[in-house]
Design a protein around this motif. Structure first.
Motif, short mmCIF file in Angstrom:
data_model
loop_
_atom_site.label_atom_id
_atom_site.label_comp_id
_atom_site.label_asym_id
_atom_site.label_seq_id
_atom_site.Cartn_x
_atom_site.Cartn_y
_atom_site.Cartn_z
N SER A 97 0.98 -1.05 0.07
CA SER A 97 0.15 0.34 0.22
C SER A 97 0.67 0.95 0.12
O SER A 97 0.79 2.38 -0.56
N ALA A 98 1.57 1.22 0.81
CA ALA A 98 2.70 2.59 0.78
C ALA A 98 3.42 2.43 -0.23
O ALA A 98 3.14 3.96 -0.94
N VAL A 99 4.05 1.66 -0.84
CA VAL A 99 4.09 1.60 -2.03
C VAL A 99 3.86 2.53 -3.64
O VAL A 99 4.31 3.51 -3.98
N THR A 100 3.20 1.07 -3.14
CA THR A 100 1.53 1.99 -4.96
C THR A 100 0.66 3.28 -4.53
O THR A 100 1.10 4.36 -4.95
N PHE A 101 1.42 3.75 -3.01
CA PHE A 101 0.06 5.39 -2.95
C PHE A 101 1.30 6.46 -2.82
O PHE A 101 1.51 7.47 -3.56
N HIS A 102 2.29 5.60 -2.64
CA HIS A 102 4.14 6.87 -2.40
C HIS A 102 4.08 7.26 -4.08
O HIS A 102 4.04 8.52 -4.71
N PHE A 103 3.55 5.78 -5.33
CA PHE A 103 4.06 6.37 -6.78
C PHE A 103 2.11 7.42 -7.49
O PHE A 103 2.75 7.68 -8.15
N PHE A 104 1.42 6.54 -6.82
CA PHE A 104 0.09 7.12 -6.94
C PHE A 104 0.31 8.86 -6.52
O PHE A 104 -0.25 9.60 -7.09
N LYS A 105 0.69 9.36 -5.30
CA LYS A 105 0.83 11.07 -4.94
C LYS A 105 1.83 11.32 -5.70
O LYS A 105 0.92 12.73 -6.85
N ARG A 106 2.62 10.68 -6.93
CA ARG A 106 3.37 11.84 -7.71
C ARG A 106 2.99 11.96 -8.86
O ARG A 106 2.70 12.83 -9.90
N VAL A 107 1.87 10.49 -9.62
CA VAL A 107 1.76 10.62 -10.69
C VAL A 107 0.39 12.13 -10.06
O VAL A 107 0.53 13.15 -11.21
N PHE A 108 -0.32 12.12 -9.31
CA PHE A 108 -1.30 13.30 -9.41
C PHE A 108 -1.02 13.92 -9.04
O PHE A 108 -1.38 15.23 -9.83
N GLU A 109 0.83 14.42 -8.48
CA GLU A 109 1.14 15.69 -8.61
C GLU A 109 1.50 15.84 -9.78
O GLU A 109 1.35 17.36 -10.01
N VAL A 110 1.98 15.36 -10.50
CA VAL A 110 2.02 15.87 -11.51
C VAL A 110 1.43 16.27 -13.10
O VAL A 110 1.01 17.40 -13.56
N LEU A 111 -0.19 15.14 -12.89
CA LEU A 111 -1.32 15.92 -13.48
C LEU A 111 -2.06 17.01 -12.59
O LEU A 111 -2.14 17.52 -13.51
#
Length: 265
Positions: A97-111
């Motif tokens: 969950s931590a690994v997935t959420f970290h990179f999801f957050k980065r994608v969200f920030e990019v968008l």
């Protein structure tokens, strides 16, 4: 001596030659990247997308597309891990969950958060993308291999959750502050203010380093440990170069503001 200390808070090294090999390779790549940043040979993205003369001859990506390329495969790897390696323990559920959420957050920030200027070269985007993708895939696989093994004597799972949550919030907050520096249509760089920017020029890197230490505490695998240290070193080098860049561009840059560690570096 070193191994006895490590064994108190790390699962035994995996029998997988693939994981062992990737542990060494990813660490060496990050150390090499740290040395390159210190020497002024930067990966070509953000402020340094055209820092090297050869960058002008390389394939250039728009910043937004390039940043999406960096993080999306790693996010998908984390997401796929729930299907490929069905969670078998609380630790593995939280790690995935931590690994997935970290990179999801980065994608969200990019968008939705970041504002862009400059670009990114494909030559720099590819190794960073592979590094993040392999780190997400290997971290979840290494965790899968710990199922059934005795827990390390020192359980860092719950401190790791606290560290990870604080680091994720701190990283997001400082990315948000950076995005607010520029008005609509503005592309020029400014000296960041607010949060920890009064102490260090790269608090977002400080919190990203802390994110990966939080992930290591949650995981307690040798791979997560080596990746956290390697990321730490690389971002120390990147922040050193970033501070040097600000000092060269702004005569009024506060000399008391460090690179990434308040009052120290």
């Amino acid at each position: 001596m070193v191994m006895s200390v490590l064994s108190s808070f790390i699962f035994p090294p995996p029998s997988s030659l693939v994981v062992s090999g990737l542990t060494v390779i990813s660490f060496l790549i990050l150390v090499t990247s740290f040395l390159s940043e210190i020497r002024g040979k930067h990966l070509n993205y953000s402020k340094f997308w055209n820092a090297n003369p050869s960058a002008q001859k390389q394939i250039k990506l728009p910043s937004k597309a390039g940043m999406l390329l960096l993080y999306t495969p790693a996010f998908l790897a984390g997401l796929a891990s729930f299907w490929i390696f069905p969670p078998q323990s609380l630790r593995s559920i939280i790690l995935q969950s931590a690994v997935t959420f970290h990179f999801f957050k980065r994608v969200f920030e990019v968008l939705f958060i970041h504002k862009y200027s400059g670009g990114m070269t494909l030559e720099s985007a590819i190794p960073i993308t592979l590094s993040y993708f392999l780190s997400a895939a290997t971290m979840t696989y290494a965790q899968h291999l710990t199922n059934g093994l005795p827990e390390p004597p020192m359980n860092l799972l719950y401190p790791g959750i606290v560290v990870f949550v604080i680091a994720i919030i701190g990283n997001f907050y400082h990315h948000y502050l950076l995005s607010n520096l520029r008005g609509e249509g503005e592309k020029e760089y400014k000296i960041p203010k607010g949060g920890l920017f009064g102490l260090v020029i790269c608090p977002h890197y400080l919190f990203e380093i802390t994110v990966f230490y939080g992930i290591f505490f949650i995981s307690q695998t040798l791979y997560a440990f080596s990746f956290a240290i390697g990321t730490n070193l690389y971002l120390l080098g990147r922040s050193y170069s970033t501070r040097k860049w600000y000092v060269s561009k702004f005569e009024d840059f506060p000399k008391s503001v460090k690179a990434v560690i308040p009052f120290v570096f």
